[in-house]
Design an enzyme around this catalytic site. Sequence first.
Site, PDB file in Angstrom:
ATOM      1  N   GLY A 103     -23.658 -17.251 -20.767  1.00  0.00           N
ATOM      2  CA  GLY A 103     -25.206 -16.885 -20.899  1.00  0.00           C
ATOM      3  C   GLY A 103     -26.047 -16.778 -19.893  1.00  0.00           C
ATOM      4  O   GLY A 103     -25.356 -16.686 -18.472  1.00  0.00           O
ATOM      5  N   GLY A 133     -28.302  -3.306 -15.008  1.00  0.00           N
ATOM      6  CA  GLY A 133     -28.523  -3.588 -16.182  1.00  0.00           C
ATOM      7  C   GLY A 133     -30.054  -3.089 -16.429  1.00  0.00           C
ATOM      8  O   GLY A 133     -30.495  -2.288 -15.609  1.00  0.00           O
ATOM      9  N   SER A 134     -30.742  -4.002 -17.170  1.00  0.00           N
ATOM     10  CA  SER A 134     -32.072  -3.549 -17.244  1.00  0.00           C
ATOM     11  C   SER A 134     -33.303  -3.732 -16.195  1.00  0.00           C
ATOM     12  O   SER A 134     -32.791  -4.395 -15.222  1.00  0.00           O
ATOM     13  CB  SER A 134     -32.841  -4.276 -18.513  1.00  0.00           C
ATOM     14  OG  SER A 134     -32.985  -5.638 -18.147  1.00  0.00           O
ATOM     15  N   GLU A 141     -38.117   3.847 -21.582  1.00  0.00           N
ATOM     16  CA  GLU A 141     -36.737   3.933 -21.779  1.00  0.00           C
ATOM     17  C   GLU A 141     -36.193   3.487 -23.093  1.00  0.00           C
ATOM     18  O   GLU A 141     -36.339   2.175 -23.421  1.00  0.00           O
ATOM     19  CB  GLU A 141     -36.015   3.215 -20.654  1.00  0.00           C
ATOM     20  CG  GLU A 141     -34.180   3.515 -20.786  1.00  0.00           C
ATOM     21  CD  GLU A 141     -33.665   2.785 -19.898  1.00  0.00           C
ATOM     22  OE1 GLU A 141     -32.266   3.145 -19.451  1.00  0.00           O
ATOM     23  OE2 GLU A 141     -33.969   1.542 -19.363  1.00  0.00           O
ATOM     24  N   VAL A 142     -35.820   4.455 -23.790  1.00  0.00           N
ATOM     25  CA  VAL A 142     -35.432   4.255 -25.496  1.00  0.00           C
ATOM     26  C   VAL A 142     -34.253   3.564 -25.581  1.00  0.00           C
ATOM     27  O   VAL A 142     -34.020   2.431 -26.334  1.00  0.00           O
ATOM     28  CB  VAL A 142     -35.501   5.604 -26.326  1.00  0.00           C
ATOM     29  CG1 VAL A 142     -35.361   5.141 -27.615  1.00  0.00           C
ATOM     30  CG2 VAL A 142     -36.989   6.033 -26.227  1.00  0.00           C
ATOM     31  N   PHE A 143     -33.212   4.010 -24.795  1.00  0.00           N
ATOM     32  CA  PHE A 143     -31.895   3.448 -24.895  1.00  0.00           C
ATOM     33  C   PHE A 143     -31.374   3.625 -26.271  1.00  0.00           C
ATOM     34  O   PHE A 143     -30.783   2.564 -26.893  1.00  0.00           O
ATOM     35  CB  PHE A 143     -31.866   1.956 -24.508  1.00  0.00           C
ATOM     36  CG  PHE A 143     -30.459   1.739 -23.381  1.00  0.00           C
ATOM     37  CD1 PHE A 143     -30.601   2.367 -22.257  1.00  0.00           C
ATOM     38  CD2 PHE A 143     -29.483   0.984 -23.837  1.00  0.00           C
ATOM     39  CE1 PHE A 143     -29.499   2.170 -21.352  1.00  0.00           C
ATOM     40  CE2 PHE A 143     -28.465   0.681 -23.017  1.00  0.00           C
ATOM     41  CZ  PHE A 143     -28.431   1.364 -21.877  1.00  0.00           C
ATOM     42  N   GLU A 194     -28.870  -1.410  -9.999  1.00  0.00           N
ATOM     43  CA  GLU A 194     -28.550   0.079 -10.554  1.00  0.00           C
ATOM     44  C   GLU A 194     -29.391  -0.526 -12.020  1.00  0.00           C
ATOM     45  O   GLU A 194     -28.659  -1.164 -12.892  1.00  0.00           O
ATOM     46  CB  GLU A 194     -27.356   0.437 -10.516  1.00  0.00           C
ATOM     47  CG  GLU A 194     -27.053   1.759 -10.795  1.00  0.00           C
ATOM     48  CD  GLU A 194     -27.687   2.431 -12.280  1.00  0.00           C
ATOM     49  OE1 GLU A 194     -28.603   3.014 -12.453  1.00  0.00           O
ATOM     50  OE2 GLU A 194     -26.799   1.961 -13.242  1.00  0.00           O
ATOM     51  N   CYS A 246     -27.817   4.726 -18.600  1.00  0.00           N
ATOM     52  CA  CYS A 246     -29.160   4.720 -17.967  1.00  0.00           C
ATOM     53  C   CYS A 246     -29.248   5.855 -17.457  1.00  0.00           C
ATOM     54  O   CYS A 246     -30.510   6.320 -17.224  1.00  0.00           O
ATOM     55  CB  CYS A 246     -28.721   3.687 -16.618  1.00  0.00           C
ATOM     56  SG  CYS A 246     -27.331   4.386 -15.640  1.00  0.00           S
ATOM     57  N   GLY A 285     -32.522   0.890 -14.999  1.00  0.00           N
ATOM     58  CA  GLY A 285     -32.878   1.934 -16.223  1.00  0.00           C
ATOM     59  C   GLY A 285     -33.003   3.364 -15.763  1.00  0.00           C
ATOM     60  O   GLY A 285     -33.094   3.424 -14.442  1.00  0.00           O
TER      61      GLY A 285
END
Length: 498
Positions: free
Chosen positions: A223, A243-244, A392-394, A265, A299, A267
């Site tokens: 986690g 990631g985000s 960013e919708v993703f 790296e 991304c 969104g």
Amino acid sequence: MTATTDHTTEHSTGATFFDQTTWDGRFYADGWRQGTEVADIVSPSTGATLGRYATASPDDLDRAVERAVEAQRTWARTPAQERAAVLRRAGLLLEQHQSLLAEWLASEAGSALGKAGFEAGLVAAEFHQAAATAMMPYGQLLQTDRPRLSMARRRPVGVVGVISPFNFPAILSARSIAPALALGNAVVHKPDPRTTVSGGLFFAAVLEEAGLPAGLFSVLPGGADVGAALVDHPQVPVLSFTGSTAAGRAIGRRAGELLKRAHLELGGNNALVVLDDVDVAAAASAGAWGSFLHQGQICMTTGRHLVHERVHDAYVAALAEKARNLPAGDPASGAPLGPIIDSGQLSKVDALVQATVAAGARLEAGGTHDGLFYAATVLSGVRPEHPAFREEVFGPVAPVVPFSDLDELTDLVNSSEYGLSLGILTGDAYRGFELAERFESGIVHVNDQTVDDEAHAPFGGTGASGTGSRFGGHEANIEAFTETQWITVQGSIARYPF
């Protein structure tokens, strides 16, 4: 498909590669180890349990880093040719077991079969590229005003911490793991808990079989506490995170406090520019691929379609027709669209669509879902202030915005805080090339959509998309995973007046 029967392959000797009895309920740190707790690996398509993995703790991470520090000292002194040979063997194993990795990507990550096969093929290329990187020149001779040899050389940083996401879990893990190892580092890797196999444990099996010495590579699913421990660990000087943007900002802030390098790296809200001289049918096909591949969970996904007003209506009609003919379903059935990764992400996608429609956009296709399967969605009449334009919708959502001239287009493209990938579709390729200079984007493709990546090409974005090109190509990888050392040599001790 079941993990116990289908997710294995046989060697010619009869031994089973990635036998579930070897890794089930375990993580990998100097070998396969049981943890105090286990978690299920669940298919987002069917809800079936595919297996289990052990969740690591911060104490497990401390032990893995301690072992990595020890193993890395020897690995750094290992001749480059030997390091390259391990990476080449890993690449060959990935080619040999490409279909097995693709099966896991389909069942664990919800990847459509075409996307899964494509990603699995890319992973082998990353390891072959890394093997070549190990053999590249790693320094340069410098001019000096004194009678001596002066040079700058690159040395491995030590232990690299890698944190990877769920969407393209294999390739987005491999592009950090492989070059970091090739350049003489150890790697401690935390994959996304939703894709622990295709984003982590599979690589442990490959590298172990390829002959990577023990202790150099660990896979520690866990986690946020494990991720925070990896970021904070004093013996992990370089972090590679994909990631985000929100998570990347937090990691970047903490890394700055600790004087660590963090390669981020993040969104994207990538624009596809459709000029007035295009073949509309071809443009709509490219646009559909850019927005709907892997349910838009990339991304580099095309998040904004900026279309010249002369072809806007025809483009919207063609794109909506494409969307209506792309069913979402279990990848095992051959459906071109799989599931959104989990209910939380699906709720976010749907909320952005509904808010944009409520603000005045028109729903041309989609906007519905069945469980985690979200229909390919096209929105027209979108304005810059609408949520689906700004954020960013993703998800598999294609907002379309008209423009009338190049100045308006430039403002629309550059109004986003993101700057990862951009596509320009035009009947005049050189016109597209000239336009590229106007746009703030780390990647520009003329006459292609926004989703594209090659192991040997620099990859990275600007603004909220990250810290630039730190992946792809020998120079970027050497810069990312080594330190510069200045060294001088002279024939006798210099004389000083003291």
